[in-house]
Design a protein around this motif. Structure first.
Motif, mmCIF file in Angstrom:
data_model
loop_
_atom_site.group_PDB
_atom_site.id
_atom_site.type_symbol
_atom_site.label_atom_id
_atom_site.label_comp_id
_atom_site.label_asym_id
_atom_site.label_seq_id
_atom_site.Cartn_x
_atom_site.Cartn_y
_atom_site.Cartn_z
ATOM 1 N N ARG A 115 -12.019 -6.515 58.309
ATOM 2 C CA ARG A 115 -11.220 -7.147 57.263
ATOM 3 C C ARG A 115 -10.460 -6.124 56.424
ATOM 4 O O ARG A 115 -10.443 -6.183 55.190
ATOM 5 C CB ARG A 115 -12.089 -8.038 56.375
ATOM 6 C CG ARG A 115 -12.756 -9.191 57.123
ATOM 7 C CD ARG A 115 -13.345 -10.194 56.172
ATOM 8 N NE ARG A 115 -12.291 -10.848 55.402
ATOM 9 C CZ ARG A 115 -12.518 -11.542 54.274
ATOM 10 N NH1 ARG A 115 -13.744 -11.647 53.811
ATOM 11 N NH2 ARG A 115 -11.523 -12.112 53.633
ATOM 12 N N ILE A 117 -7.172 -4.488 54.775
ATOM 13 C CA ILE A 117 -6.090 -5.182 54.068
ATOM 14 C C ILE A 117 -4.789 -4.879 54.798
ATOM 15 O O ILE A 117 -4.135 -3.858 54.548
ATOM 16 C CB ILE A 117 -6.023 -4.742 52.593
ATOM 17 C CG1 ILE A 117 -7.368 -5.029 51.911
ATOM 18 C CG2 ILE A 117 -4.888 -5.453 51.876
ATOM 19 C CD1 ILE A 117 -7.454 -4.520 50.489
ATOM 20 N N GLN A 130 0.048 -10.299 49.119
ATOM 21 C CA GLN A 130 -1.012 -10.156 50.115
ATOM 22 C C GLN A 130 -2.008 -9.072 49.693
ATOM 23 O O GLN A 130 -3.229 -9.266 49.769
ATOM 24 C CB GLN A 130 -0.409 -9.795 51.479
ATOM 25 C CG GLN A 130 0.440 -10.865 52.114
ATOM 26 C CD GLN A 130 1.175 -10.338 53.337
ATOM 27 O OE1 GLN A 130 1.049 -9.176 53.736
ATOM 28 N NE2 GLN A 130 1.980 -11.194 53.957
ATOM 29 N N GLN A 134 -5.947 -9.902 48.735
ATOM 30 C CA GLN A 134 -7.008 -9.330 49.566
ATOM 31 C C GLN A 134 -7.745 -8.203 48.848
ATOM 32 O O GLN A 134 -8.970 -8.067 48.981
ATOM 33 C CB GLN A 134 -6.414 -8.812 50.872
ATOM 34 C CG GLN A 134 -5.804 -9.896 51.740
ATOM 35 C CD GLN A 134 -5.220 -9.328 53.020
ATOM 36 O OE1 GLN A 134 -5.923 -8.714 53.840
ATOM 37 N NE2 GLN A 134 -3.923 -9.510 53.220
#
Length: 250
Positions: A115, A117, A130, A134
């Motif tokens: 995960r 970014i 975004q 995140q």
């Protein structure tokens, strides 16, 4: 000897990366912390190969400046080495990176499973949204977020404009930032397959509080500390001008 060592290193790293990339994809149903444990084993293998095959060692200054809780880490970017080495200092860690990296077989699959970014740099304000969304999520979960404010790898002694995205994330979340300088480019050049043996120094500066500051103020403080520290780590890259004043980067 450097050619032989470098070839052996990249060969072994490839053999190491393929099974770990597959394993991380298969383990996506497990908690994120379990996936970080798995990538930690890969990281130890990578750093071990760098140390024993290449002769590349690491020294860390300023560990006492590391806060007890995860914050934003804004680091100098000179090579691929720091994308792995910083994960040994800040655990667990995610990086802000371009979406294209997720498409790389095995390696990119592992990044996606962790995960990271990933943002679309061509998206403008949407890319900032975004990163904010995140980044806030990862920090809330107790994960360090590392950003390279230069946006690309820059050779030793050179300097480019620090992009404001990381400062934006810091001010919008009220998160302190930790500036990090290093001289990895001295032994591990940008996009180079041949790597020289040597000791890389990573220097961690005091945390910079961001509450009440503007993005430009945070960005300026980070840039001033990192670029000032680079003149300590690689003084030969910054020749003195007449009269003893620092001539700055070429």
């Amino acid at each position: 000897m450097i050619l032989l060592r470098s070839f052996l290193f990249w060969f072994l790293v490839t053999l190491l990366t393929i099974p770990f990339g597959v394993a991380l994809v298969l383990l996506t149903l497990l908690p994120l912390r379990a996936r970080f444990f798995v990538v930690g084993l890969w990281r130890q293998g990578f750093m071990g190969l760098a140390r024993w095959v290449l002769g590349v060692k690491m020294v860390v200054k300023g560990r006492e400046n590391i806060p007890p809780q995860p914050v934003l880490v804004l680091a100098k970017h000179q090579s691929a080495w720091e994308t792995v080495a910083l994960q040994e200092i800040f655990v667990p860690t995610v990086f802000v990176l371009k979406q294209e990296l997720l498409r790389i077989p095995f390696f990119g699959w592992g990044l996606a499973a962790l995960r990271m970014i990933a943002i679309d740099r061509s998206a403008g304000k949407e890319a900032l949204r975004q990163m904010l969304e995140q980044g806030k999520d990862r920090l809330t979960k107790g994960i360090w977020v590392v950003v390279f404010p230069e946006g690309t790898r820059v050779p030793p002694g050179q300097q480019v404009r620090y992009k404001p995205g990381a400062a934006y994330l810091a001010t919008k979340t009220g998160t302190p930032v930790l500036p990090v300088a290093h001289n990895a480019g001295e032994v591990w050049p940008k996009k180079a397959l041949l790597i020289r043996p040597g000791t890389i120094t990573v220097s961690i500066g005091p945390a910079i509080e961001t509450q009440g500051l503007k993005d430009a103020q945070v960005n300026g403080a980070v840039e001033a500390w990192i670029e000032g520290e680079m003149r300590v780590l690689s003084p030969h890259r910054y020749p003195l001008a007449a009269g003893g004043a620092d001539a700055g980067p070429a």
